[in-house]
Design a protein around this motif. Sequence first.
Motif, PDB file in Angstrom:
ATOM      1  N   TRP A  89       0.827  -1.094   0.103  1.00 18.89           N
ATOM      2  CA  TRP A  89      -0.014   0.036   0.140  1.00 18.89           C
ATOM      3  C   TRP A  89       0.932   1.216   0.117  1.00 18.89           C
ATOM      4  O   TRP A  89       2.051   1.237   0.419  1.00 18.89           O
ATOM      5  N   TYR A  90       0.476   2.255  -0.757  1.00 17.85           N
ATOM      6  CA  TYR A  90       1.169   3.595  -0.972  1.00 17.85           C
ATOM      7  C   TYR A  90       0.051   4.424  -0.352  1.00 17.85           C
ATOM      8  O   TYR A  90      -0.881   4.684  -1.053  1.00 17.85           O
ATOM      9  N   PHE A  91       0.684   5.435   0.306  1.00 14.27           N
ATOM     10  CA  PHE A  91      -0.188   6.587   1.182  1.00 14.27           C
ATOM     11  C   PHE A  91       0.466   7.790   0.536  1.00 14.27           C
ATOM     12  O   PHE A  91       1.525   8.177   0.892  1.00 14.27           O
ATOM     13  N   MET A  92      -0.203   8.557  -0.491  1.00 14.38           N
ATOM     14  CA  MET A  92       0.390   9.636  -1.374  1.00 14.38           C
ATOM     15  C   MET A  92      -0.329  10.824  -0.902  1.00 14.38           C
ATOM     16  O   MET A  92      -1.535  11.101  -0.501  1.00 14.38           O
ATOM     17  N   GLN A  93       0.474  12.081  -1.170  1.00 16.61           N
ATOM     18  CA  GLN A  93      -0.112  13.356  -1.326  1.00 16.61           C
ATOM     19  C   GLN A  93       0.275  13.819  -2.751  1.00 16.61           C
ATOM     20  O   GLN A  93       1.336  13.768  -3.113  1.00 16.61           O
ATOM     21  N   VAL A  94      -0.547  13.945  -3.509  1.00 17.26           N
ATOM     22  CA  VAL A  94      -0.765  14.230  -4.836  1.00 17.26           C
ATOM     23  C   VAL A  94      -1.161  15.795  -5.056  1.00 17.26           C
ATOM     24  O   VAL A  94      -2.546  15.908  -4.904  1.00 17.26           O
TER      25      VAL A  94
ATOM     26  N   ALA B 157      -6.977   2.362  -6.681  1.00 14.07           N
ATOM     27  CA  ALA B 157      -6.525   3.669  -6.392  1.00 14.07           C
ATOM     28  C   ALA B 157      -7.727   4.420  -5.980  1.00 14.07           C
ATOM     29  O   ALA B 157      -8.618   4.205  -6.876  1.00 14.07           O
ATOM     30  N   VAL B 158      -7.547   4.876  -4.807  1.00 13.59           N
ATOM     31  CA  VAL B 158      -8.820   5.819  -4.342  1.00 13.59           C
ATOM     32  C   VAL B 158      -8.485   7.115  -3.843  1.00 13.59           C
ATOM     33  O   VAL B 158      -7.366   7.470  -3.215  1.00 13.59           O
ATOM     34  N   LEU B 159      -9.213   8.160  -4.031  1.00 13.63           N
ATOM     35  CA  LEU B 159      -9.191   9.307  -3.310  1.00 13.63           C
ATOM     36  C   LEU B 159      -9.840   9.193  -2.147  1.00 13.63           C
ATOM     37  O   LEU B 159     -10.805   8.672  -1.948  1.00 13.63           O
ATOM     38  N   VAL B 160      -9.028  10.067  -1.154  1.00 15.08           N
ATOM     39  CA  VAL B 160      -9.759  10.105   0.398  1.00 15.08           C
ATOM     40  C   VAL B 160      -9.367  11.413   0.770  1.00 15.08           C
ATOM     41  O   VAL B 160      -8.893  12.124   0.319  1.00 15.08           O
ATOM     42  N   ALA B 161     -10.396  11.475   2.029  1.00 15.88           N
ATOM     43  CA  ALA B 161     -10.640  12.675   2.671  1.00 15.88           C
ATOM     44  C   ALA B 161      -9.646  12.599   3.780  1.00 15.88           C
ATOM     45  O   ALA B 161     -10.566  12.052   4.771  1.00 15.88           O
ATOM     46  N   SER B 162      -8.549  12.844   3.762  1.00 15.48           N
ATOM     47  CA  SER B 162      -7.651  12.666   4.963  1.00 15.48           C
ATOM     48  C   SER B 162      -6.424  13.431   4.954  1.00 15.48           C
ATOM     49  O   SER B 162      -5.927  14.388   3.999  1.00 15.48           O
ATOM     50  N   GLU B 163      -5.177  13.104   5.670  1.00 13.54           N
ATOM     51  CA  GLU B 163      -3.942  13.747   5.547  1.00 13.54           C
ATOM     52  C   GLU B 163      -3.371  13.500   4.147  1.00 13.54           C
ATOM     53  O   GLU B 163      -2.568  14.087   3.673  1.00 13.54           O
ATOM     54  N   TYR B 164      -3.842  12.269   3.528  1.00 17.17           N
ATOM     55  CA  TYR B 164      -3.374  11.852   2.112  1.00 17.17           C
ATOM     56  C   TYR B 164      -4.628  12.443   1.322  1.00 17.17           C
ATOM     57  O   TYR B 164      -5.680  12.662   1.842  1.00 17.17           O
ATOM     58  N   ASN B 165      -4.359  12.164   0.079  1.00 13.32           N
ATOM     59  CA  ASN B 165      -5.449  12.254  -1.032  1.00 13.32           C
ATOM     60  C   ASN B 165      -5.367  11.273  -1.901  1.00 13.32           C
ATOM     61  O   ASN B 165      -6.423  10.827  -2.605  1.00 13.32           O
ATOM     62  N   LEU B 166      -4.627  10.190  -1.831  1.00 15.47           N
ATOM     63  CA  LEU B 166      -4.555   9.224  -2.700  1.00 15.47           C
ATOM     64  C   LEU B 166      -3.832   8.093  -2.064  1.00 15.47           C
ATOM     65  O   LEU B 166      -2.797   7.881  -1.467  1.00 15.47           O
TER      66      LEU B 166
ATOM     67  N   LEU C 160       9.694   5.093  -6.593  1.00 17.29           N
ATOM     68  CA  LEU C 160      10.429   5.967  -7.558  1.00 17.29           C
ATOM     69  C   LEU C 160       9.505   6.273  -8.789  1.00 17.29           C
ATOM     70  O   LEU C 160       9.455   7.431  -9.341  1.00 17.29           O
ATOM     71  N   LEU C 161       9.029   5.196  -9.318  1.00 13.96           N
ATOM     72  CA  LEU C 161       8.265   5.225 -10.672  1.00 13.96           C
ATOM     73  C   LEU C 161       6.981   6.205 -10.333  1.00 13.96           C
ATOM     74  O   LEU C 161       6.715   7.176 -11.187  1.00 13.96           O
ATOM     75  N   LEU C 162       6.276   6.255  -9.237  1.00 11.18           N
ATOM     76  CA  LEU C 162       5.146   6.806  -9.078  1.00 11.18           C
ATOM     77  C   LEU C 162       5.582   8.502  -8.884  1.00 11.18           C
ATOM     78  O   LEU C 162       4.810   9.154  -9.422  1.00 11.18           O
ATOM     79  N   GLU C 163       6.685   8.724  -8.331  1.00 11.03           N
ATOM     80  CA  GLU C 163       7.015  10.050  -7.970  1.00 11.03           C
ATOM     81  C   GLU C 163       7.516  10.697  -9.491  1.00 11.03           C
ATOM     82  O   GLU C 163       7.574  11.829  -9.492  1.00 11.03           O
ATOM     83  N   LYS C 164       8.055   9.409 -10.390  1.00  6.92           N
ATOM     84  CA  LYS C 164       8.615  10.224 -11.947  1.00  6.92           C
ATOM     85  C   LYS C 164       7.292  10.629 -12.558  1.00  6.92           C
ATOM     86  O   LYS C 164       7.318  11.460 -13.267  1.00  6.92           O
ATOM     87  N   ILE C 165       6.175   9.606 -12.498  1.00  5.99           N
ATOM     88  CA  ILE C 165       4.993  10.178 -13.333  1.00  5.99           C
ATOM     89  C   ILE C 165       4.269  10.895 -12.854  1.00  5.99           C
ATOM     90  O   ILE C 165       3.174  11.385 -13.559  1.00  5.99           O
ATOM     91  N   LEU C 166       4.276  11.203 -11.483  1.00  5.07           N
ATOM     92  CA  LEU C 166       3.537  12.208 -10.743  1.00  5.07           C
ATOM     93  C   LEU C 166       4.349  13.363 -10.057  1.00  5.07           C
ATOM     94  O   LEU C 166       4.608  13.361  -8.927  1.00  5.07           O
ATOM     95  N   PRO C 167       4.980  14.093 -10.882  1.00  5.57           N
ATOM     96  CA  PRO C 167       5.826  14.929 -10.438  1.00  5.57           C
ATOM     97  C   PRO C 167       5.206  16.066  -9.559  1.00  5.57           C
ATOM     98  O   PRO C 167       4.241  16.459  -9.791  1.00  5.57           O
ATOM     99  N   GLY C 168       5.951  16.011  -8.242  1.00  5.28           N
ATOM    100  CA  GLY C 168       5.429  17.056  -7.359  1.00  5.28           C
ATOM    101  C   GLY C 168       4.770  16.276  -6.174  1.00  5.28           C
ATOM    102  O   GLY C 168       4.191  16.834  -5.183  1.00  5.28           O
ATOM    103  N   SER C 169       4.491  15.099  -6.377  1.00  8.04           N
ATOM    104  CA  SER C 169       3.922  13.919  -5.569  1.00  8.04           C
ATOM    105  C   SER C 169       4.742  13.587  -4.728  1.00  8.04           C
ATOM    106  O   SER C 169       5.891  13.581  -4.722  1.00  8.04           O
TER     107      SER C 169
ATOM    108  N   ALA D 296       3.869   9.411   1.224  1.00  9.64           N
ATOM    109  CA  ALA D 296       4.007   9.780   2.593  1.00  9.64           C
ATOM    110  C   ALA D 296       4.219   8.670   3.352  1.00  9.64           C
ATOM    111  O   ALA D 296       4.922   8.852   4.462  1.00  9.64           O
ATOM    112  N   ASP D 297       3.894   7.407   2.962  1.00 12.47           N
ATOM    113  CA  ASP D 297       4.039   6.358   3.941  1.00 12.47           C
ATOM    114  C   ASP D 297       3.664   5.080   2.803  1.00 12.47           C
ATOM    115  O   ASP D 297       3.225   5.180   1.871  1.00 12.47           O
ATOM    116  N   ARG D 298       4.095   4.047   3.309  1.00  8.44           N
ATOM    117  CA  ARG D 298       3.837   2.846   2.563  1.00  8.44           C
ATOM    118  C   ARG D 298       3.858   1.466   3.528  1.00  8.44           C
ATOM    119  O   ARG D 298       4.527   1.639   4.633  1.00  8.44           O
ATOM    120  N   SER D 299       3.130   0.669   3.096  1.00  5.17           N
ATOM    121  CA  SER D 299       3.028  -0.606   3.934  1.00  5.17           C
ATOM    122  C   SER D 299       3.186  -1.937   2.986  1.00  5.17           C
ATOM    123  O   SER D 299       2.307  -1.901   2.026  1.00  5.17           O
TER     124      SER D 299
END
Length: 337
Positions: free
Chosen positions: A238-243, A264-273, A290-299, A302-305
Motif C-alpha cells: 500500500w502507498y499513502f500519497m499526497q498528490v 487507487a482511491v481518492l480519500v479525505a484525510s491527510e493523504y489524498n490518494l 520512484l516510478l510513482l514520483e516520476k510519473i506524478l511530479p510534485g507528488s 508519505a508512507d507505505r506498507s
Amino acid sequence: MQDYEPDDVDFGLIHALQIEPRASWKVLAPILAVDPVTLSRRYQRLRDTGLIWVTGYDAGTPGRGALVEIECAPGQSAATAEAMSEDPVVAGIDFTAGGRDLLLTLMAQDSAETSQFLLHRLGEYPEIRRARTHLITEVLFEAGNWRLRTLSAVQAARVPGPRPPRPRAARTVSPDLKRVIHHELGIDGRAATTAIAERAGVSNQRITDAIATMRRDGSLLLRTDIARTYSEWPIYAWYFMQVPAPLIERLRTSLGRIEEVRLAVLVASEYNLIMAVWLRTLNDVHRFELLLEKILPGSRVADRSVVMQIGKHLGHILDERGRAAGPVVPVTPPGRA
C-alpha cells in the motif's frame, strides 16, 4: 486444504473469467481450445482449492467506503482481525508491516452504517490502541479491472462482455431484489440464476433480467480474484500519497496502463490518494515508489506498507497462503424479494 499448482490452461481460464466472471463454459471453450466439461472441472478445482473466487458486490456511493489503519496491542493483531472478520462492513483485512498492524477496507450499505461502525462498533475491540480513518471519496481504479496477462490480445477480445438486458426487461430493480442478488452473488459470483430465483421466490427470468440491468447501471459489479501467492506478483503493498490536485485528472487515464496497480482511491484525510499494488519482488517496493514520483511530479509518497497476509477479502476469509479457505461473510445481508 488440498494444494494444487495451476497450469497455463488454468491461468488462461482465470484471465477469461476476469474479463467476464459469469461467462459460460460453452462460450469460453473455443477461445481457450478446451472442451466445456474440462473447463467446468478445472474451475471447480480452482474454486475448491481456494485459488480463485468470484464475487458480486455493489460499488455504492461516496461515503460508504473507507480505509482504516489499526494499531493493536502487541501480539493481538490476529485475534482482533479474527473477531472483526465476522462484521460484514469489514470487507477486507490486511496484516501489514510498517506504521499500522491492520488495514481494513470498509464497504457499508450507506454512509450512516459507515459512521455507526467507526463511532461505535470499532470501540468494541479492546485491543485496538489507535485507529486512523480515510473516507473514500472516489474510486479511480479498482481490482476488478486488473488482469493476468495469459491470454493473447486476440483471445481476450473474443471473450464476450455481460449480456445486455432484454428489451422487455424491467428498467429498474427493486431494492429488496437487489439485496437478495447482492447477497447471493457476494457468496458466489457465478451462482446459478435458478438457485437465486428459488431463494428470492421469483422467476428465473426475473433474476436473469435483474442481473443484466444491475450490471448495466453499475449497481452490480463482478470480479474474479486469484490467490496472490499463486500469481507472478506475490508482493502486495500500500502507498499513502499526497498528490497535487491537477495531477489527479492525469491518473484517471493512466492508471489502467500500470500493470501493478490493483486499487487507487481518492480519500479525505491527510493523504489524498491511496494505492494498492502487486509487485514481483520486495525490491520493487522502492522501485515502484520512484516510478510513482516520476510519473506524478510534485507528488510525495508519505508512507507505505507491505502486506504480510490477507485475512479477509471482499467477504471471503483467507488462509495464511491467501486462499479462500474459510467461510464467506457477504457485505450485503440476506434479504427477501
